[in-house]
Design a protein around this motif. Structure first.
Motif, mmCIF file in Angstrom:
data_model
loop_
_atom_site.group_PDB
_atom_site.id
_atom_site.type_symbol
_atom_site.label_atom_id
_atom_site.label_comp_id
_atom_site.label_asym_id
_atom_site.label_seq_id
_atom_site.Cartn_x
_atom_site.Cartn_y
_atom_site.Cartn_z
ATOM 1 N N LEU A 1 0.989 -1.397 0.215
ATOM 2 C CA LEU A 1 0.324 -0.067 0.471
ATOM 3 C C LEU A 1 1.067 1.320 0.081
ATOM 4 C CD1 LEU A 1 -2.576 -0.987 2.133
ATOM 5 C CD2 LEU A 1 -3.118 -1.607 0.554
ATOM 6 N N SER A 2 0.710 2.044 -0.821
ATOM 7 C CA SER A 2 1.414 3.280 -0.828
ATOM 8 C C SER A 2 1.916 3.348 -1.601
ATOM 9 C CB SER A 2 1.567 4.372 0.967
ATOM 10 O OG SER A 2 0.680 3.787 1.664
ATOM 11 N N GLU A 3 2.668 2.665 -2.680
ATOM 12 C CA GLU A 3 3.093 2.586 -3.955
ATOM 13 C C GLU A 3 2.528 3.709 -4.840
ATOM 14 O OE1 GLU A 3 3.818 -0.953 -5.644
ATOM 15 O OE2 GLU A 3 4.523 -2.262 -3.734
ATOM 16 N N VAL A 4 3.230 3.786 -5.370
ATOM 17 C CA VAL A 4 3.066 5.483 -6.590
ATOM 18 C C VAL A 4 2.450 4.638 -7.550
ATOM 19 C CG1 VAL A 4 4.393 7.207 -8.327
ATOM 20 C CG2 VAL A 4 5.500 6.822 -5.467
ATOM 21 N N GLN B 1 -0.628 5.588 8.482
ATOM 22 C CA GLN B 1 -2.945 5.569 8.828
ATOM 23 C C GLN B 1 -2.648 4.392 6.939
ATOM 24 O OE1 GLN B 1 -3.934 6.830 11.226
ATOM 25 N NE2 GLN B 1 -2.419 7.153 12.289
ATOM 26 N N PRO B 2 -2.040 4.896 6.415
ATOM 27 C CA PRO B 2 -2.469 4.416 4.686
ATOM 28 C C PRO B 2 -3.314 2.784 5.369
ATOM 29 C CG PRO B 2 -1.084 5.890 4.105
ATOM 30 C CD PRO B 2 -1.306 5.652 5.900
ATOM 31 N N ILE B 3 -2.106 1.704 6.080
ATOM 32 C CA ILE B 3 -2.716 1.039 6.743
ATOM 33 C C ILE B 3 -3.490 0.209 7.611
ATOM 34 C CG2 ILE B 3 -1.782 -1.610 7.338
ATOM 35 C CD1 ILE B 3 -0.129 -0.736 5.135
ATOM 36 N N PHE B 4 -3.888 1.858 8.485
ATOM 37 C CA PHE B 4 -5.000 1.514 9.569
ATOM 38 C C PHE B 4 -6.351 1.485 8.836
ATOM 39 C CE2 PHE B 4 -1.874 3.252 12.844
ATOM 40 C CZ PHE B 4 -1.130 1.529 13.381
ATOM 41 N N GLN C 1 3.392 4.628 19.947
ATOM 42 C CA GLN C 1 2.257 6.064 19.479
ATOM 43 C C GLN C 1 1.836 5.228 18.444
ATOM 44 O OE1 GLN C 1 2.891 9.236 20.064
ATOM 45 N NE2 GLN C 1 1.683 10.039 18.186
ATOM 46 N N GLN C 2 2.530 4.711 17.251
ATOM 47 C CA GLN C 2 1.730 3.851 16.349
ATOM 48 C C GLN C 2 0.682 3.451 17.095
ATOM 49 O OE1 GLN C 2 4.200 1.040 14.349
ATOM 50 N NE2 GLN C 2 4.857 1.893 13.226
#
Length: 227
Positions: free
Chosen positions: A108-111, A141-144, A201-202
């Protein structure tokens, strides 16, 4: 991508009925041979395989987790997973007569990668969520968000969130803590302060999830020979 383009599972699977058996198969190597064979045979008689869906960014450690759980040399980092589409892959264990399937999405979050369709399809296949996040990731956050959205529709699914590559936050001269320091709370004061703060924190920024609270597991599979 249609649900029939690769394989189809029933949407409802009683994971809890098989979880203990799979735990013994995957996590207890000292099982007697006869007992292991009986468990494998029973699992193979089921109409469907339980599917563990791994969600995480590239190089978060998904393949390393599968290799550690199964002990399979085929699940080498970057290998072992068979492509089912250009952006999805699976790993059956054992390969010849599998009792569990690991389903891996592209990071996730790959361009230039929109995971919407992949996430929708994987959701129709899975029975358990395994989120994988580097302890040093400044933006998990994208994973959460993806985990939260899926859990909203499947609050009964078990959810494990692995926090990986702990050594990224070690002091330069530090080795892995022995014994494993995360079996008790509060964590021992021998834990590096930066690592402890990052892990907490995570967990705080993850927010809440529908259903039972997730199981948080800090893991690091770095070996001494890896430097």
């Amino acid at each position: 991508m249609s649900q029939d383009s690769f394989f189809t599972w029933p949407k409802h699977f009683a994971w809890s009925e098989h979880f203990d058996t799979l735990q013994r198969i995957l996590l207890t190597p000292q099982l007697e041979t006869a007992q292991l064979q009986q468990a494998l045979t029973s699992a193979r008689c089921e109409e469907t395989l339980p599917v563990v869906w791994l969600l995480g960014k590239t190089q978060a450690g998904k393949s390393s987790i599968v290799r550690a759980l199964t002990g399979s040399e085929q699940a080498l980092i970057g290998n072992g997973f068979q492509p089912c589409t250009r952006t999805l892959a699976y790993f059956d264990f054992p390969a010849i007569a599998p009792v569990v399937r690991f389903l891996d999405t592209r990071g996730l979050s790959e361009v230039a990668y929109d995971p919407t369709e992949d996430l929708r399809w994987c959701e129709s296949q899975a029975h358990l969520l395994l989120g994988v996040i580097r302890a040093s990731d400044p933006n998990p956050q994208p994973i959460f968000a993806a985990l939260r959205e899926v859990r909203q529709r499947h609050p009964d699914w078990p959810l494990v969130i692995a926090q990986t590559t702990l050594h990224d936050l070690y002091p330069d001269d530090m080795e892995h803590l022995q014994p494993y320091p995360f079996t008790q709370e509060p964590w021992p004061n021998t834990l590096p302060a930066d690592l402890g703060r990052a892990l907490l924190q995570q967990r705080q920024t993850a927010g809440t999830f529908a259903g039972a609270a997730p199981h948080w597991v800090p893991v690091d599979f770095t070996l001494p020979e890896d430097g």
